[in-house]
Scaffold this active site. Sequence first.
Site, short mmCIF file in Angstrom:
data_model
loop_
_atom_site.label_atom_id
_atom_site.label_comp_id
_atom_site.label_asym_id
_atom_site.label_seq_id
_atom_site.Cartn_x
_atom_site.Cartn_y
_atom_site.Cartn_z
N ARG A 61 57.78 -49.63 21.27
CA ARG A 61 56.93 -49.95 22.43
C ARG A 61 56.78 -51.47 22.62
NH1 ARG A 61 57.55 -45.12 22.54
NH2 ARG A 61 56.06 -43.56 23.25
N SER A 108 49.97 -42.27 26.12
CA SER A 108 49.37 -42.66 24.84
C SER A 108 48.61 -43.97 25.04
CB SER A 108 50.45 -42.89 23.79
OG SER A 108 51.17 -41.72 23.57
N GLU A 129 48.24 -49.36 23.12
CA GLU A 129 49.57 -49.46 23.70
C GLU A 129 49.47 -49.99 25.14
OE1 GLU A 129 52.40 -46.52 25.70
OE2 GLU A 129 52.47 -45.89 23.61
N1 EPU Z 1 48.73 -34.62 16.66
C1 EPU Z 1 47.52 -34.09 16.27
N2 EPU Z 1 46.50 -34.11 17.18
C2 EPU Z 1 46.65 -34.61 18.43
C3 EPU Z 1 47.88 -35.16 18.81
C4 EPU Z 1 48.92 -35.16 17.91
O1 EPU Z 1 47.36 -33.62 15.15
O2 EPU Z 1 45.67 -34.57 19.18
C5 EPU Z 1 49.87 -34.55 15.72
C6 EPU Z 1 50.87 -33.49 16.20
O3 EPU Z 1 50.55 -32.23 15.71
C7 EPU Z 1 52.16 -34.00 15.62
C8 EPU Z 1 51.99 -35.50 15.65
O4 EPU Z 1 50.60 -35.75 15.76
O5 EPU Z 1 52.29 -33.58 14.28
C9 EPU Z 1 52.76 -36.17 16.78
O6 EPU Z 1 52.30 -35.68 18.04
P1 EPU Z 1 53.21 -35.68 19.36
O7 EPU Z 1 54.49 -35.02 19.11
O8 EPU Z 1 52.35 -35.16 20.47
O9 EPU Z 1 53.57 -37.19 19.60
P2 EPU Z 1 52.73 -38.53 19.46
O10 EPU Z 1 53.19 -39.26 18.25
O11 EPU Z 1 51.28 -38.26 19.56
C10 EPU Z 1 54.49 -40.00 20.70
C11 EPU Z 1 54.53 -40.98 21.83
C12 EPU Z 1 54.48 -40.26 23.17
C13 EPU Z 1 55.69 -39.34 23.24
C14 EPU Z 1 55.65 -38.35 22.07
C15 EPU Z 1 56.88 -37.50 21.97
C16 EPU Z 1 53.51 -43.00 21.00
C17 EPU Z 1 52.32 -43.91 21.03
N3 EPU Z 1 53.43 -41.90 21.73
O12 EPU Z 1 53.23 -39.34 20.75
O13 EPU Z 1 54.63 -41.25 24.18
O14 EPU Z 1 55.71 -38.62 24.46
O15 EPU Z 1 55.56 -39.10 20.82
O16 EPU Z 1 57.97 -38.28 21.59
O17 EPU Z 1 54.47 -43.32 20.32
C18 EPU Z 1 53.42 -42.69 25.63
O18 EPU Z 1 53.90 -43.64 24.99
O19 EPU Z 1 52.66 -42.88 26.61
C19 EPU Z 1 53.73 -41.34 25.21
C20 EPU Z 1 53.18 -40.27 25.79
#
Ligand code: EPU
Length: 339
Positions: free
Chosen positions: A165, A239, A335
């Site tokens: 990012r 995010s 972010e």
């Molecule tokens: N999780 C939780 N609780 C929550 C949210 C997530 O326990 O409320 C856990 C999930 O169960 C999973 C892990 O966290 O084990 C990762 O969650 P998720 O796959 O939803 O992805 P993320 O890491 O929360 C990142 C990006 C998103 C992107 C997704 C998918 C960042 C800051 N965010 O989110 O990007 O869509 O991965 O690749 O890196 C954005 O940047 O605006 C964005 C939406």
Amino acid sequence: MTQIQQNIPLRQYNTLGIDAIAKLFATFNSIEELRILIENNPISGKAPLILGGGSNMLFKDHVNRLVLKNEVPGLTVVKEDTDHVYVKAGAGENWHGFVQYCLQQNWAGVENLSLIPGCVGASPMQNIGAYGVEIKEVFEELEAFHLGDKEVHKFNAQDCAFGYRESVFKGKFRNQYVIMNVTYRLNKVPKFNTSYGAIEQELERMGVQQLSIQAISQAVINIRSSKLPDPAKIGNAGSFFKNPSVAADVYAQLKTEFPHIVGYSNADGTVKLAAGWLIEQSGLKGCRRGDAGVHEKQALVLVNYGHATGQEIYDLSEDVMKTVYTKFGVHLEREVNVV
Ligand code: EPU
């Protein structure tokens, strides 16, 4: 020629739907227009604020400067070789519109990045990423206008110094350049990336027999729509925080205390923690203060249920950061760009 307007509400220009007012506002769709607007900026002491899709921005207050909305259009094939097609896209083009255009032509590389809100110009700015793919993998070059020397400069991937990012445009060149267009290198033969767990599951649920970029795009759209709020319905900026990285020994210590903690190993030996998990375990998922809230399905997303002010969203983000730090000793970083 576009006119400079006064006291324009920015609510429709930021996906968080914050009711900030721009003292001065204009749109531009070419370098020539941008040059003229900058030369005639009545608030000459303050650099203009450049706005794309407004999907990664928090207006903490009204904006007492000239706001310039980038509407530079265009989708052009500029080069082709045996394996690739090079498409130059205007920075003001809608990102998902560009993804759909590629899918229609059967050009691969951006299908995992389906449905990300915002414009083409923001994609290299913060090296957008989702479901196992980052923009740097298909990035060829970009052209950016320098607000100081008023010239257009070219940047290749190395010049952009892409990180998680991150790029030079968020870092050392912050507020210095206006991205005008981006050239992407798309693959004629797809290299499918379904490494992100949820994609495989979704493809299976969809009953997909023959993998295609269109099927992957649909799977991503389904996953995103099930977890992430639609900015047209509930204001949000995706995010709100980055996933923080910690040293391996810190992770090992956290793991003994919190055996279910979610972490992914980085190439440099550090571990990236799922900030959504940290926030949820801090008891904040779904919490609401007035119209500002933590989304009930994805704790990494802060939402505006109606008329939250930028300051209220900011204050909530401070509370989230403090609470997570108190429980886990981990610093979250925003972010979004706070203006
Ligand atoms: N999780 C939780 N609780 C929550 C949210 C997530 O326990 O409320 C856990 C999930 O169960 C999973 C892990 O966290 O084990 C990762 O969650 P998720 O796959 O939803 O992805 P993320 O890491 O929360 C990142 C990006 C998103 C992107 C997704 C998918 C960042 C800051 N965010 O989110 O990007 O869509 O991965 O690749 O890196 C954005 O940047 O605006 C964005 C939406």
